[in-house]
Design an enzyme around this catalytic site. Structure first.
Site, PDB file in Angstrom:
ATOM      1  N   GLU A 266      37.887 -12.350  19.260  1.00  0.00           N
ATOM      2  CA  GLU A 266      36.785 -13.055  18.603  1.00  0.00           C
ATOM      3  C   GLU A 266      37.365 -13.726  17.375  1.00  0.00           C
ATOM      4  O   GLU A 266      37.791 -13.060  16.438  1.00  0.00           O
ATOM      5  CB  GLU A 266      35.650 -12.096  18.228  1.00  0.00           C
ATOM      6  N   CYS A 300      32.038 -14.669  10.640  1.00  0.00           N
ATOM      7  CA  CYS A 300      32.571 -15.582  11.650  1.00  0.00           C
ATOM      8  C   CYS A 300      31.506 -16.538  12.173  1.00  0.00           C
ATOM      9  O   CYS A 300      31.802 -17.676  12.521  1.00  0.00           O
ATOM     10  CB  CYS A 300      33.154 -14.783  12.823  1.00  0.00           C
TER      11      CYS A 300
END
Length: 531
Positions: A266, A300
Site C-alpha cells: 500500500e 496515505c
C-alpha cells in the site's frame, strides 16, 4: 545516557501512565543485540528523548525468524476456533488499554488525542470482522473434479509461514497490528518492523497479544533503518506486507520478486476530490477539511488536490480558508482532547512539507492561508495551508506532500475535472461530492483509484473492513481488508481425488474413438451444466 535520565527530560509533559518501567519493558521486546547503537526516541511535542530503542542486526533478524518459525509450526496446528479465542481476548484488552495506546501513539507521532483514539479503534474493528468471517473464508471448499461423480477437488488455504510486516510511522499502531491480525489468524507467524520513531505503540500492541494468549515467540519485532534491515527481513520472509512510499515499495517488491514470494504494497497517493456544481457546501466544507487536514495531512488516503465547479469555487475557497484558519487556531501539543490540530511526525518531515510550499510560492502559487512552521507550539508543527494557482512544474502539483497542504483548482466541464483528477501516476483514493448520487456514481466509474468515496473524503472506504482496500497504478499491489485481506496470507492448495481409474487411455481402444467419446462427453457436460 540511561533511559531513566532521558525520560526525565520530558517528564513534565508525558502522561503518568508512561513510566520508565513501561518504556524499558517495551524496548526490551525488540530482537536486537545490545551492542548495536540504539535509536533515541523523541517526544514530538517537545523534542525530548524519552527512551532508547535497540536496533537489530542482520543476525538478530535471522534469529528472530528462527524463533517465529519454531512457534509457528505449533500455532498452525491449533484448530482455528482455538486461535480465534486469542483474538477475542485481544479485542477486549485493546479497548481496555485505549488510553495508554493513545499516549504511546501521541509520543511518537504528535497527533491529536482524538486521532490517536480513533487509530486505536481500527485494530478491534479488524479483529471483529475476521472473528466473524475467518471460519467461512478459511474453510476447505469441496468442488467437482473433471469427471462428475468420480472425481473431487478440494480447495484448502494453508498459512504461508512467516509474514514480514513493515509498518509506517503515520498510523503506527493501526497498520502494524491490523495487518498482522489476519496473518496470525490464518496460522502464520509475524516479524514486524515498525518505524523507529513510532515503535512504542506497536510494541505495546504485541505485548497485549501475548497477554491474550498468543504463543511466545510467534510475533517478533525487529527495529532499524530500512536500508540496513530491509534485505534480511525480506530474504527470510514467506510473504511481505508493506505500507509506505512508492519509491520504497518498488524496492520491497523487487526483493520479494527475487525470492519468488508474494507481497502486498500500500503505497503513496496524490488523491483528488471533485466538488460538482450541485454539491451542498454545508456538508462539503467540514468533509473536505477533515479529508485534507486530519492527522495533519499525514495519511496515505488524504486529499491533496481539490477540483471545484466554477459555480461554487469562490464560496468554497472562502469557506475552506476559514475552516483551515479555525483549525489552525486550535493547534496544540497536549495529551488531552483540547487541541484539534496536531504536529507533524518530525522536524525533518516538517521541513520537507515546508519545502514543497516554498517551491510553489516561489513559482507563483498563491498561499491563501498557512504556509508557515509554528515552532511556538512545538518543533514540528506546520499550519494548515491552502494553495491556489498551482501549476504542473511545482513540486506540490505532482508529488505527494504528505502534510496539511492542499491545492484548489477551478473547473467548468465535468469531463475535464475527471481527466485532471486522473492525471497522476498514483491511484489510491478519490472523493466526489454531489447531491445527485446516480451522477456521482457515474463520475466514480470513470476515476482511476482503488478507493472512491462519494460525499466523504476517505473514511467510508477505509473503515469498510468487509471490502478490500488497495491502490491502482503506482499506489500499490494487493489489498487489505475483506476476504482477500485474509486469503493473501495463505497458499491455496488443490487436493484432487480420483475414485475410479477413468481418466487414463483405455488399452486397445483406437485413439480416434476415445477422442470422439471425449468430445461427446464435453458437449453433454456443458449442456447439462455438470461442468
Amino acid at each position: 545516557m540511561s533511559t531513566t535520565e532521558t525520560s526525565t527530560e520530558s517528564a513534565r509533559t508525558l502522561p503518568a501512565r508512561i513510566t520508565d518501567e513501561l518504556i524499558g519493558r517495551l524496548t526490551g521486546m525488540v530482537a536486537a543485540d545490545e551492542a548495536a547503537a540504539p535509536f533515541p526516541m523523541i517526544e514530538v511535542y517537545t523534542g525530548s528523548v524519552v527512551g532508547r530503542l535497540p536496533q537489530s542486526t542482520p543476525a538478530d533478524i535471522t534469529a528472530a525468524y528462527a524463533t517465529a518459525r519454531a512457534a509457528q509450526k505449533a500455532w498452525a496446528a491449533w484448530p482455528l476456533r482455538r486461535r480465534l479465542r486469542v483474538f477475542e481476548r485481544a479485542h477486549e484488552l485493546i479497548l481496555a488499554e485505549h488510553e495508554t495506546i493513545a499516549d504511546l501513539i501521541q509520543i511518537g507521532c504528535g497527533k491529536t488525542r482524538r486521532m490517536a483514539i480513533e487509530e486505536s479503534c481500527d485494530v478491534p474493528m479488524v479483529i471483529s470482522h475476521y472473528l466473524k468471517t475467518a471460519k467461512r473464508v478459511l474453510r476447505p471448499v469441496r468442488r467437482g473434479g473433471p469427471m462428475p461423480l468420480l472425481t473431487t477437488s478440494t480447495e484448502q488455504h494453508r498459512p504461508k509461514g512467516i509474514v514480514a510486516v513493515i509498518a509506517p510511522w503515520n498510523f503506527p499502531f493501526a497498520i502494524a497490528l491490523s495487518d498482522a491480525m489476519p496473518a496470525l489468524m490464518a496460522g502464520n507467524g509475524v516479524v514486524l518492523k515498525p518505524d523507529n520513531k513510532t515503535a512504542l505503540c506497536a510494541l505495546f500492541g504485541v505485548e497485549l497479544l501475548y497477554k491474550a494468549g498468543l504463543p511466545r515467540g510467534l510475533f517478533q519485532v525487529v527495529c532499524g533503518e530500512g536500508p540496513e534491515v530491509g534485505p534480511t527481513l525480506i530474504d527470510n520472509a514467506d510473504f511481505v506486507m508493506f505500507t509506505g512510499s512508492t519509491a520504497t515499495g518498488r524496492i520491497v517488491g523487487e526483493g520479494a520478486g527475487r525470492n519468488l514470494i508474494g507481497c502486498s504494497l500500500e503505497l503513496g497517493g496524490k488523491n483528488p476530490m471533485i466538488v460538482l456544481d450541485d454539491a451542498n457546501l454545508d456538508d462539503v466544507i467540514p468533509g473536505a477539511a477533515f479529508a485534507v487536514f486530519a492527522n495533519s495531512g499525514q495519511a496515505c488516503m488524504h486529499i491533496e488536490r481539490i477540483y471545484v465547479h466554477d459555480r461554487l469555487y469562490d464560496e468554497f475557497v472562502r469557506r475552506l480558508v476559514t475552516a483551515a484558519e479555525e483549525l489552525g487556531s486550535k493547534a496544540g501539543a497536549a495529551y488531552n482532547y483540547a487541541p484539534e490540530f496536531g504536529s507533524l511526525v518530525s522536524v525533518e518531515h516538517m521541513e520537507r512539507v515546508a519545502a514543497h510550499v516554498d517551491d510553489a510560492r516561489a513559482k507563483g502559487a498563491t498561499v491563501l492561508t498557512g504556509g508557515k512552521a509554528r515552532p511556538d507550539i512545538g518543533p514540528a508543527f506546520y499550519e494548515p495551508t491552502v494553495l491556489t494557482d498551482v501549476t504542473p512544474e511545482m513540486t506540490h502539483a505532482t508529488l505527494e506532500t504528505f502534510g496539511p497542504v492542499v491545492s484548489v483548482y477551478r473547473f467548468t466541464d465535468e469531463q475535464e475535472a475527471i481527466r485532471l483528477a486522473n492525471d497522476t501516476s498514483y491511484g489510491l483514493n478519490a472523493s466526489i461530492w454531489s447531491r445527485n448520487l446516480p451522477r456521482a456514481n457515474r463520475v466514480a466509474d470513470q476515476l482511476e483509484a482503488g478507493n472512491i468515496n462519494i460525499n466523504d473524503g476517505f473514511v467510508a472506504t477505509y473503515a469498510a473492513k468487509a471490502t478490500p482496500s488497495g491502490g491502482v497504478k503506482q499506489s500499490g499491489v494487493g489489498t487489505r481488508h475483506g476476504d482477500q485481506g485474509l486469503l493473501k496470507y495463505t497458499d491455496t492448495v488443490n487436493v484432487g481425488v480420483l475414485k475410479r481409474q477413468v481418466l487414463n487411455a483405455r488399452a486397445g481402444l483406437p485413439y480416434e474413438k476415445q477422442l470422439k467419446t471425449t468430445l461427446t462427453m464435453l458437449r453433454l457436460m456443458r449442456r447439462t451444466r455438470l461442468r
